[in-house]
Design an enzyme around this catalytic site. Structure first.
Site, PDB file in Angstrom:
ATOM      1  N   HIS A  84      30.559  80.520  22.567  1.00 29.74           N
ATOM      2  CA  HIS A  84      30.409  80.671  21.335  1.00 29.74           C
ATOM      3  C   HIS A  84      29.683  79.691  21.389  1.00 29.74           C
ATOM      4  O   HIS A  84      28.360  78.936  20.166  1.00 29.74           O
ATOM      5  CB  HIS A  84      31.696  79.253  20.491  1.00 29.74           C
ATOM      6  CG  HIS A  84      33.055  80.640  19.785  1.00 29.74           C
ATOM      7  ND1 HIS A  84      34.007  78.984  20.195  1.00 29.74           N
ATOM      8  CD2 HIS A  84      33.486  81.354  19.887  1.00 29.74           C
ATOM      9  CE1 HIS A  84      35.160  80.305  19.322  1.00 29.74           C
ATOM     10  NE2 HIS A  84      34.255  81.678  19.728  1.00 29.74           N
ATOM     11  N   GLU A 122      25.197  85.013  15.246  1.00 26.11           N
ATOM     12  CA  GLU A 122      25.104  85.711  15.758  1.00 26.11           C
ATOM     13  C   GLU A 122      24.493  87.376  16.285  1.00 26.11           C
ATOM     14  O   GLU A 122      23.574  86.633  17.933  1.00 26.11           O
ATOM     15  CB  GLU A 122      26.254  85.675  17.303  1.00 26.11           C
ATOM     16  CG  GLU A 122      27.679  84.192  17.136  1.00 26.11           C
ATOM     17  CD  GLU A 122      28.574  84.738  17.105  1.00 26.11           C
ATOM     18  OE1 GLU A 122      28.955  84.411  18.212  1.00 26.11           O
ATOM     19  OE2 GLU A 122      29.636  84.442  16.467  1.00 26.11           O
TER      20      GLU A 122
END
Ligand code: ADP
Length: 398
Positions: A181, A385
């Site tokens: 992550h 992201e």
């Protein structure tokens, strides 16, 4: 400059086309059931074009990419007039090992290095590589960049990333904490510094990415110094279906008692554990909230465990950094579950944290949920992201 962001899984492929002048998402979509039959949901977000949501044959990722390009450029569903308007492609890659501490332009040597990282992420990296090769086959020489989930965590010091097993397993086999992550932790920590109006180099931030998979990172003066996922994403917090930290002796005990193979055991720890395993209800926090409200004690226990673990790991990072200025919640649970956020924040009294209930009820925006006089600030920051991947791609391709 327009950049296509690709996140390829083994049978799926998510994409966004982003205009970097405005950072506006022009279109996004998802190919599913690649290699089985195939389905594309393509959503143009500009120009008032309709959504395409139909089955399409996709024997391999190449047909999926070809279908995506066809839709992005088609008169009916398109947002650009031809493929030549797509200047570059940014690919999410799960594991960059110790080779990649930042994003990189893809060439033959990078492809070879990605292959070398397959043993670390045997399910994810092959899918990412397939996605890159499929793009090359369909898009030819368009420049491509790889952005790694692990890269942001490469600044961790040895004392944080080493496991206390014989040193040669690190030297010979690369056994260590890598963390995942990273792109999300990087985005929300940078955004947190912006919202605080301070350089990230002056701040100590703890970022809590809480989705189906969850991890926490300690970001000291802009650099990750620790994170809760490890060699694989299985450890750290209890998650939707993953067990989080577990005594390895439990594995030996259960395998001996029930005759599980190691694959069966890991399947239980990855897919049947976490809040699903504890509650027996669901891995989805919405279902757990509803069940707990209706008096289901195991659902309540699962939520209590999750909140406790987030608070416990975050607390260990306060110790690791000798303080903290801000705590950030992000991802599906972090962005949406005000009850979970409030439950975690209750443990932060020793930090002088106070939660503003009205702010904690907001959704879908960057918001400070601590009161103005709270000593440590708490934020909810929706992660992005894809935007990080697009920005890195732009910066590298120029
Ligand atoms: P992934 O790790 O798959 O990217 P996400 O970050 O999208 O996951 O998070 C998905 C999880 O977010 C769901 O499983 C669900 O538990 C949680 N979630 C989504 N919306 C809500 C909500 N309104 N309240 C509580 N939890 C939510």
């Amino acid at each position: 400059m327009k950049i296509l962001v690709i996140n390829a899984g083994s049978s799926s492929l998510k994409y966004q086309l982003i205009d970097m002048e405005t950072e506006e998402v022009l279109a996004k979509g998802l190919c599913e059931r690649i290699g089985i039959d195939g389905h594309l949901k393509h959503s143009p977000l500009v120009g008032g074009k309709p959504v395409f949501n139909e089955d399409l044959p996709m024997p391999t990722h190449s047909e999926a990419i070809a279908a995506v390009i066809e839709k992005l450029t088609s008169p009916e569903y398109g947002v650009v007039s031809s493929m030549s308007e797509i200047d570059a492609v940014g690919h999410r890659v799960v594991h960059g090992g110790e080779k990649f501490a930042s994003s990189v332009r893809i060439d033959d040597s990078v492809m070879a290095a990605l292959e070398e990282c397959i043993p670390f992420a045997p399910l994810h990296n092959p899918a990412n590589i397939t996605g890159i090769n499929a793009c090359k086959a369909v898009m030819g020489d368009v420049p491509m960049v790889a952005v790694f989930d692990t890269a942001f965590h490469q600044t961790m010091p040895g004392k944080a990333y080493m496991y206390a097993v014989p040193y040669e397993y690190y030297q010979n086999d690369g056994i260590r904490r890598y963390g995942f992550h990273g792109t999300s932790h990087r985005y929300v920590s940078a955004r947190c510094a912006e919202l605080m109006g301070k350089p990230i180099e002056d701040l100590k931030i703890i970022t809590c990415h809480m989705g189906n998979g969850s991890s926490i990172a300690a970001i000291d003066h802009g650099k990750c110094v620790d994170t809760s996922m490890g060699f694989t994403p299985l450890v750290g917090l209890p998650m939707g279906t993953r067990c989080g930290d577990l005594d390895a002796g439990v594995i030996q005990f259960l395998m001996n008692k029930y005759g599980y193979s190691i694959d069966e055991m890991l399947n239980i720890l990855n897919k049947k554990s976490g809040v699903l395993g504890i509650s027996g209800v669901s891995s989805d926090f919405r279902d757990l909230d509803a069940a707990a409200d209706a008096g289901n004690e195991r659902a309540r226990l699962a939520l209590d465990m999750f909140e406790y673990w987030v608070a416990k790991v975050a607390g260990s990072y306060v110790a690791a950094m000798n303080g903290v200025d801000a705590i950030v919640f992000t991802a599906g649970v972090g962005e949406n579950s005000k009850g979970t956020r409030a439950g975690i924040a209750k443990y932060f009294g020793y930090l002088g944290v106070e939660i503003d209930e009205a702010a904690n009820s907001k959704r879908g925006e960057d918001v400070m949920i601590s009161t103005p006089d709270s000593k440590v600030k708490v934020f909810v920051i929706p992660t992005n992201e894809e935007l990080v991947i697009a920005r890195d791609t732009r910066d590298i391709v120029g």
